[in-house]
Design an enzyme around this catalytic site. Structure first.
Site, PDB file in Angstrom:
ATOM      1  N   SER A  46      -9.348  -8.824 -32.104  1.00 40.22           N
ATOM      2  CA  SER A  46      -9.492 -10.123 -31.896  1.00 40.22           C
ATOM      3  C   SER A  46      -8.211 -10.905 -32.329  1.00 40.22           C
ATOM      4  O   SER A  46      -7.154 -10.678 -31.795  1.00 40.22           O
ATOM      5  CB  SER A  46     -10.661 -10.561 -32.712  1.00 40.22           C
ATOM      6  OG  SER A  46     -10.826 -12.013 -32.198  1.00 40.22           O
ATOM      7  N   ASP A 103     -15.216  -8.289 -27.523  1.00 37.98           N
ATOM      8  CA  ASP A 103     -14.583  -8.304 -28.804  1.00 37.98           C
ATOM      9  C   ASP A 103     -14.712  -7.031 -29.696  1.00 37.98           C
ATOM     10  O   ASP A 103     -15.654  -6.387 -30.052  1.00 37.98           O
ATOM     11  CB  ASP A 103     -15.362  -9.453 -29.761  1.00 37.98           C
ATOM     12  CG  ASP A 103     -14.721  -9.799 -30.708  1.00 37.98           C
ATOM     13  OD1 ASP A 103     -13.385  -9.167 -31.103  1.00 37.98           O
ATOM     14  OD2 ASP A 103     -14.929 -10.938 -31.426  1.00 37.98           O
TER      15      ASP A 103
END
Length: 350
Positions: free
Chosen positions: A140, A260
């Site tokens: 991320s 993610d």
């Protein structure tokens, strides 16, 4: 200038640091890290004006004015009496520790500003460490900072401004990134494009490992091969895509859907060598906040150790909903300071 052994036995000990311009300083607070020859001491004056670090480096005791260092000013540094550790063995130990290093940044949303503070400190005072790093990794926001530090470290200052602007735009939304009609991923794409160089994918090839999660089966993958700059950008977007928070449709990369990486592997540890870990969440990590709770209980979430504390819960909220500009500036400084302390503790400070 002299440093006596009794300085380490007494909490109140007067020392003279004439070469550093610190005259007759009376130290009140002493904090000790480590129990061997690599011990590092932090001392603070009675008036709280000056904080110095004392650490054995290359056969000498290094006295450094930390207040100046962590505030990015020129610091007062003096070499004192010879310590008992042989220079040759110390040099070999340092080289052995830095033989194969990796650097990994944790998933953390808008707390990536903490990573930028740590990255700034590493660029200014850890050049030898960065030269020894074989691979960079992250998930991320951590993947974004790892990419920046590997491909274009000279753009860190620009990235800081981009981060503040992005956070300000998100704060203005009624529900932050969750506000209907707010295209979080398009904004993020623009931020990435503004800082990455055209040849970023070539520099990152087989040296950058981006954590992503397969939308099909929920398995984690570390991407390290990028045929083009567009592939690299899509991999970074995929690693940052939180379903519902950032949108509905997962990111398409090489014919598959990805979300993610922080959901399955928030802090990648590479299999070869030592991986130096960086996180804005307090835990058992190399560079992170050092908050202590009444009961130090840790949990492992997405392969990252977290301390169960109110402070970490607040940080989790701030990762999704950016705090005020003033607080983000403080988080940046925290990252800078924590990285400096790590470099001093490991005797890698330059």
């Amino acid at each position: 200038m002299w440093v006596t052994k009794s300085m380490y036995r007494l909490q109140r000990q007067q020392i003279c640091l004439k070469q550093a311009g610190l005259y007759n300083t009376l130290f009140l607070k002493l904090q000790h890290f480590g129990a061997n020859a690599d011990s590092y001491y932090s001392l603070q004056t009675v008036r709280g004006v000056t904080t110095c670090n004392v650490s054995p480096i290359q056969n000498t005791w290094l006295i450094m004015d930390v207040t100046s260092a962590v505030n990015r000013r020129s610091s007062n540094t003096v070499y004192g009496i010879t310590c008992d550790t042989p220079h040759g063995r110390r040099q070999r130990d340092m080289e052995a520790k830095m033989k194969h290093l990796n650097l990994s940044f944790a998933a953390c949303g808008f707390l990536g500003i903490y990573h930028l503070g740590a990255a700034t400190a590493l660029c200014r005072h850890g050049k030898k460490l960065l030269k020894a790093v074989k691979a960079f990794a992250g998930a991320s926001a951590g993947a974004l900072i790892a990419t920046l530090l590997l491909t274009v470290p000279e753009n860190i200052e620009e990235c800081i401004q981009v981060t503040h602007t992005f956070a300000e735009e998100t704060r203005k939304q009624y529900l932050g990134a969750l506000t209907p009609g707010y295209d979080f991923m398009t904004k993020l794409r623009g931020s990435i494009d503004s800082v990455l160089p055209p040849n970023a994918h070539e520099i990152a090839e087989n040296r950058l490992f981006i954590s992503v999660t397969s939308a099909k089966n929920g398995k984690n993958h570390l991407l390290s091969n990028f045929a083009s700059r567009e592939d690299l950008v899509k991999a970074l977007l995929a690693s940052s895509f939180i379903p519902l928070y950032a949108g509905i449709s997962a990111v398409d990369y090489q014919g598959e859907k990805w979300i993610d990486g922080g959901l399955t592997n928030g802090l990648p540890i590479l299999p070869v060598g030592r991986t130096v870990t960086v996180s804005p969440f307090c835990g058992r990590l190399d560079i992170c906040p050092q908050n202590k709770g009444r009961i130090n209980v840790y949990v492992k979430i997405a392969k990252q150790d977290f301390m169960l504390s109110i402070a970490n819960l607040i940080r989790l909220h701030q990762a999704l909903f950016p705090p005020s500009q003033k607080k983000m500036e403080a988080l940046y400084q925290d990252g800078y300071d924590d990285a400096i302390l790590f470099l001093l503790k490991e005797n890698w400070f330059e």
